[in-house]
Design a protein around this motif. Structure first.
Motif, mmCIF file in Angstrom:
data_model
loop_
_atom_site.group_PDB
_atom_site.id
_atom_site.type_symbol
_atom_site.label_atom_id
_atom_site.label_comp_id
_atom_site.label_asym_id
_atom_site.label_seq_id
_atom_site.Cartn_x
_atom_site.Cartn_y
_atom_site.Cartn_z
ATOM 1 N N LEU A 78 0.805 -1.216 0.000
ATOM 2 C CA LEU A 78 0.000 0.000 0.000
ATOM 3 C C LEU A 78 0.843 1.273 0.000
ATOM 4 O O LEU A 78 0.294 2.370 -0.126
ATOM 5 C CB LEU A 78 -0.943 -0.003 1.206
ATOM 6 N N SER A 79 2.153 1.131 0.133
ATOM 7 C CA SER A 79 3.061 2.286 0.058
ATOM 8 C C SER A 79 4.203 1.954 -0.908
ATOM 9 O O SER A 79 5.377 1.894 -0.528
ATOM 10 C CB SER A 79 3.614 2.630 1.447
ATOM 11 N N PRO A 80 3.885 1.725 -2.184
ATOM 12 C CA PRO A 80 4.912 1.304 -3.140
ATOM 13 C C PRO A 80 5.890 2.433 -3.463
ATOM 14 O O PRO A 80 5.552 3.622 -3.367
ATOM 15 C CB PRO A 80 4.088 0.918 -4.380
ATOM 16 N N ALA A 81 7.103 2.055 -3.851
ATOM 17 C CA ALA A 81 8.101 3.051 -4.233
ATOM 18 C C ALA A 81 7.661 3.809 -5.477
ATOM 19 O O ALA A 81 7.900 5.009 -5.607
ATOM 20 C CB ALA A 81 9.450 2.369 -4.467
ATOM 21 N N LYS A 82 7.001 3.120 -6.385
ATOM 22 C CA LYS A 82 6.490 3.743 -7.603
ATOM 23 C C LYS A 82 4.971 3.646 -7.581
ATOM 24 O O LYS A 82 4.421 2.571 -7.792
ATOM 25 C CB LYS A 82 7.043 3.040 -8.842
ATOM 26 N N PRO A 83 4.279 4.750 -7.313
ATOM 27 C CA PRO A 83 2.815 4.698 -7.212
ATOM 28 C C PRO A 83 2.166 4.226 -8.514
ATOM 29 O O PRO A 83 2.616 4.583 -9.608
ATOM 30 C CB PRO A 83 2.432 6.150 -6.908
ATOM 31 N N GLN A 84 1.129 3.427 -8.371
ATOM 32 C CA GLN A 84 0.349 2.992 -9.520
ATOM 33 C C GLN A 84 -0.829 3.927 -9.720
ATOM 34 O O GLN A 84 -1.277 4.609 -8.804
ATOM 35 C CB GLN A 84 -0.157 1.564 -9.308
ATOM 36 N N SER A 85 -1.342 3.939 -10.931
ATOM 37 C CA SER A 85 -2.492 4.785 -11.214
ATOM 38 C C SER A 85 -3.732 4.224 -10.543
ATOM 39 O O SER A 85 -3.817 3.026 -10.238
ATOM 40 C CB SER A 85 -2.721 4.888 -12.716
ATOM 41 N N ILE A 86 -4.698 5.112 -10.312
ATOM 42 C CA ILE A 86 -5.963 4.684 -9.723
ATOM 43 C C ILE A 86 -6.637 3.648 -10.609
ATOM 44 O O ILE A 86 -7.204 2.663 -10.111
ATOM 45 C CB ILE A 86 -6.878 5.906 -9.496
ATOM 46 N N ALA A 87 -6.585 3.836 -11.906
ATOM 47 C CA ALA A 87 -7.227 2.887 -12.827
ATOM 48 C C ALA A 87 -6.626 1.491 -12.682
ATOM 49 O O ALA A 87 -7.361 0.485 -12.683
ATOM 50 C CB ALA A 87 -7.097 3.374 -14.264
ATOM 51 N N GLU A 88 -5.293 1.407 -12.557
ATOM 52 C CA GLU A 88 -4.638 0.101 -12.407
ATOM 53 C C GLU A 88 -5.040 -0.578 -11.107
ATOM 54 O O GLU A 88 -5.383 -1.769 -11.082
ATOM 55 C CB GLU A 88 -3.119 0.274 -12.447
ATOM 56 N N SER B 39 2.053 16.469 -3.442
ATOM 57 C CA SER B 39 3.285 15.758 -3.784
ATOM 58 C C SER B 39 3.090 14.253 -3.890
ATOM 59 O O SER B 39 3.964 13.558 -4.403
ATOM 60 C CB SER B 39 4.368 16.061 -2.744
ATOM 61 N N HIS B 40 1.960 13.748 -3.387
ATOM 62 C CA HIS B 40 1.677 12.315 -3.475
ATOM 63 C C HIS B 40 0.389 12.053 -4.256
ATOM 64 O O HIS B 40 -0.274 11.034 -4.046
ATOM 65 C CB HIS B 40 1.567 11.703 -2.076
ATOM 66 N N ALA B 41 0.034 12.960 -5.149
ATOM 67 C CA ALA B 41 -1.168 12.769 -5.960
ATOM 68 C C ALA B 41 -1.003 11.549 -6.855
ATOM 69 O O ALA B 41 0.102 11.272 -7.338
ATOM 70 C CB ALA B 41 -1.431 14.006 -6.803
ATOM 71 N N PRO B 42 -2.073 10.799 -7.078
ATOM 72 C CA PRO B 42 -1.969 9.630 -7.961
ATOM 73 C C PRO B 42 -1.528 10.053 -9.355
ATOM 74 O O PRO B 42 -1.886 11.141 -9.832
ATOM 75 C CB PRO B 42 -3.397 9.078 -7.987
ATOM 76 N N PRO B 43 -0.729 9.223 -10.032
ATOM 77 C CA PRO B 43 -0.319 9.577 -11.397
ATOM 78 C C PRO B 43 -1.514 9.622 -12.333
ATOM 79 O O PRO B 43 -2.485 8.881 -12.168
ATOM 80 C CB PRO B 43 0.646 8.446 -11.776
ATOM 81 N N ALA B 44 -1.447 10.512 -13.300
ATOM 82 C CA ALA B 44 -2.522 10.625 -14.281
ATOM 83 C C ALA B 44 -2.601 9.334 -15.096
ATOM 84 O O ALA B 44 -1.578 8.749 -15.451
ATOM 85 C CB ALA B 44 -2.268 11.814 -15.187
ATOM 86 N N ASP B 45 -3.831 8.884 -15.347
ATOM 87 C CA ASP B 45 -4.001 7.649 -16.112
ATOM 88 C C ASP B 45 -4.833 7.843 -17.379
ATOM 89 O O ASP B 45 -5.053 6.888 -18.124
ATOM 90 C CB ASP B 45 -4.622 6.548 -15.237
#
Length: 494
Positions: free
Chosen positions: A62-72, A324-330
């Motif tokens: 739940l705290s990955p080094a590389k955030p995944q997109s919400i869609a994923e 700074s921790h917003a989910p990446p755009a998907d």
């Protein structure tokens, strides 16, 4: 979820995919095992080895080094493993009434509960009513752990389920998942346990998920589902359910949703409002009770335990509003259109009482039916303790609170094999049965359950929370303004 969203559901992950997910966690697993065996981790005093490893792996995922997109992430949690085991599952869907009664009622409740934070805010857009799917779930005594459902129509499955119900108890259940993850399929084993232990049935709702469907879509789906139980639309398989036999329930975000539905009902009743529903003007009665497991009360993450209890939990740090921790755009689900900071709720309504429940004013819970809440030493402990104290102070019919020593968030769902989880589910089932049999006999109680021994210790309701209503509003406003929750000393629990 509505028909338009069903395409987003996928089949369950295969063994290879699971293996590849776990493989990078092997060094962490080895470290946790060694620390546990050597008695060098604090959690080893309270959890068995399997649970200790599970919590550590969940925290890492739940705290990955590389955030995944919400869609994923959403797609992963919507995978359906299919129905298997000692359960009946019959899929149903509410019809869309010809009137806008439910929609209008929700708008009236939202307007009636508006707080100072919504002064000058534009009116909130209320979505259309859509068919809301749900899974009727009941115990299937003759099945085995590996049994698959018979190839019969859904209404036949429902009738077979009803033959095995020994109680009129009907649990209207809302799954957790931060309002944008999971599905009734992820919670089938848990709600099947509730059905078996109560002798009743569960109506597990596939409400619309954020960010595609923000607040108040889920609350509207919850209200429609409640009305569907009370006043079945034409062609429904079930008969009308007496309100005193309905218990609203949920975990985490679903715990927020069942409480938001209760607050909506209370507000509609204060307004004396009826609902136009399939050609009739209908009262919105109180349910028999509410059961909420680790409810996510504070949607803006403003409470000290969010950081102070991190050692006992797997939930990620409180950064839902952090730019700074917003989910990446998907390009599909996020960023939202129109833009907003919170995955679930528009900026102007983050502190509305039907979203962040702790902002409900004093007296808002007056007249509430018996309400059960439980939590562990988790990140949401402060907000769950506060809401329990608020229910008791407002004069709910009964406030039943159970806190489990050293347990993480929704441990009864995530760690079903441990004694504490079995005790918790038994406690929920006892509450449901008591409410449906004679709610007047349900008394307020506040209890700490110790890890492993399950020893019960009475808690003083006057000491559940140090926070006043003004404190809660101040912390929530500061969180919306970008401040981090204040720190607490975790050693005070040891």
């Amino acid at each position: 979820m509505p028909t338009s969203d069903k395409k987003k559901r996928h089949s369950a992950a295969g063994p290879l995919e699971i293996f590849l997910t776990i493989l990078p966690k092997v060094p962490l697993i080895i470290k946790v095992i060694l620390l546990h065996i050597l008695g060098r981790s604090e959690s080893a005093r309270y959890l068995d080895l399997r649970s200790d490893v599970t919590v550590a792996v969940l925290r890492s995922m739940l705290s990955p080094a590389k955030p995944q997109s919400i869609a994923e992430v959403q797609a992963m949690t919507l995978r359906d493993p299919g129905v298997k085991g000692r359960m009946w599952v019959s899929t149903a869907a509410s019809q869309v009434p010809p009137e806008n009664g439910a929609r209008d009622a929700l708008r009236a409740a939202i307007d009636g509960l508006r707080g100072p934070e919504q002064e000058g805010a534009p009116p909130l857009e209320i979505p259309d009513v859509v068919p809301v799917e749900a899974e009727w779930t009941g115990h299937r005594a003759a099945a085995t752990r590996d049994s698959r459902p018979p190839a019969i129509p859904e209404d036949h499955k429902y009738r077979e389920m009803m033959k095995e119900c020994t109680s009129p108890a009907t649990i209207l259940y809302f799954h957790g998942g931060a309002y944008y993850l999971c599905d009734p399929a992820t919670h089938r084993p848990f709600v099947a346990r509730l059905a078996r232990l109560t002798g009743g049935r569960v109506y597990s709702v596939r409400y619309r998920l954020a960010p595609r469907h923000p607040f108040p879509a889920a609350v509207l789906d919850a209200l429609v589902s409640y009305l569907t139980l009370l006043y079945p639309p034409p062609g429904a398989a079930h008969a009308p359910v007496a309100p005193e036999h309905i218990v609203l329930a949920g975990d985490s975000a679903g715990g927020n949703l069942c409480l938001a539905l209760q607050l909506t009902i209370l507000e509609l009743r204060r307004q004396g409002r009826r609902v136009a529903w399939f050609g009739a003007s209908r009262e919105v009665p109180l349910p028999g009770g509410v059961a909420s497991l680790s409810p996510w009360v504070d949607l803006v993450q403003s409470m000290p335990s969010l950081t102070g209890n991190a050692a006992w939990d797997y939930l990620p740090p409180p950064r839902i509003l952090s730019a700074s921790h917003a989910p990446p755009a998907d390009g599909e689900l996020w960023p939202a259109d129109p833009p907003r900071r919170h995955v679930y709720v528009a900026d102007a309504y983050m502190l509305h009482p039907l979203a962040s429940l702790q902002t409900a004013p004093a007296g808002a819970w007056r007249g509430a039916p018996p309400t059960y809440l439980c939590c562990g030493w988790e990140c949401l402990q402060d907000e769950d303790r506060y809401l329990t104290a608020r229910l008791a102070a407002d004069g709910a019919a009964a406030a039943v609170f159970e806190e489990y020593e050293a347990m993480p968030h929704i441990f009864a769902v995530m760690l079903p094999q441990i004694a504490e989880a079995r005790r918790c589910v038994d406690g929920v089932a006892r509450f449901v049965k008591a409410v449906c049999a004679d709610p007047a006999q349900v008394r307020s109680s506040f209890t700490m359950i110790h890890a492993k021994t399950l020893k019960e210790v009475k808690l003083d309701p006057a000491e559940l929370t140090p926070f006043s209503e003004a404190d809660m509003r101040d912390m929530a406003r500061r969180a919306v303004g970008g401040e981090q929750p204040p720190l607490t000393d975790v050693t005070a629990k040891l």
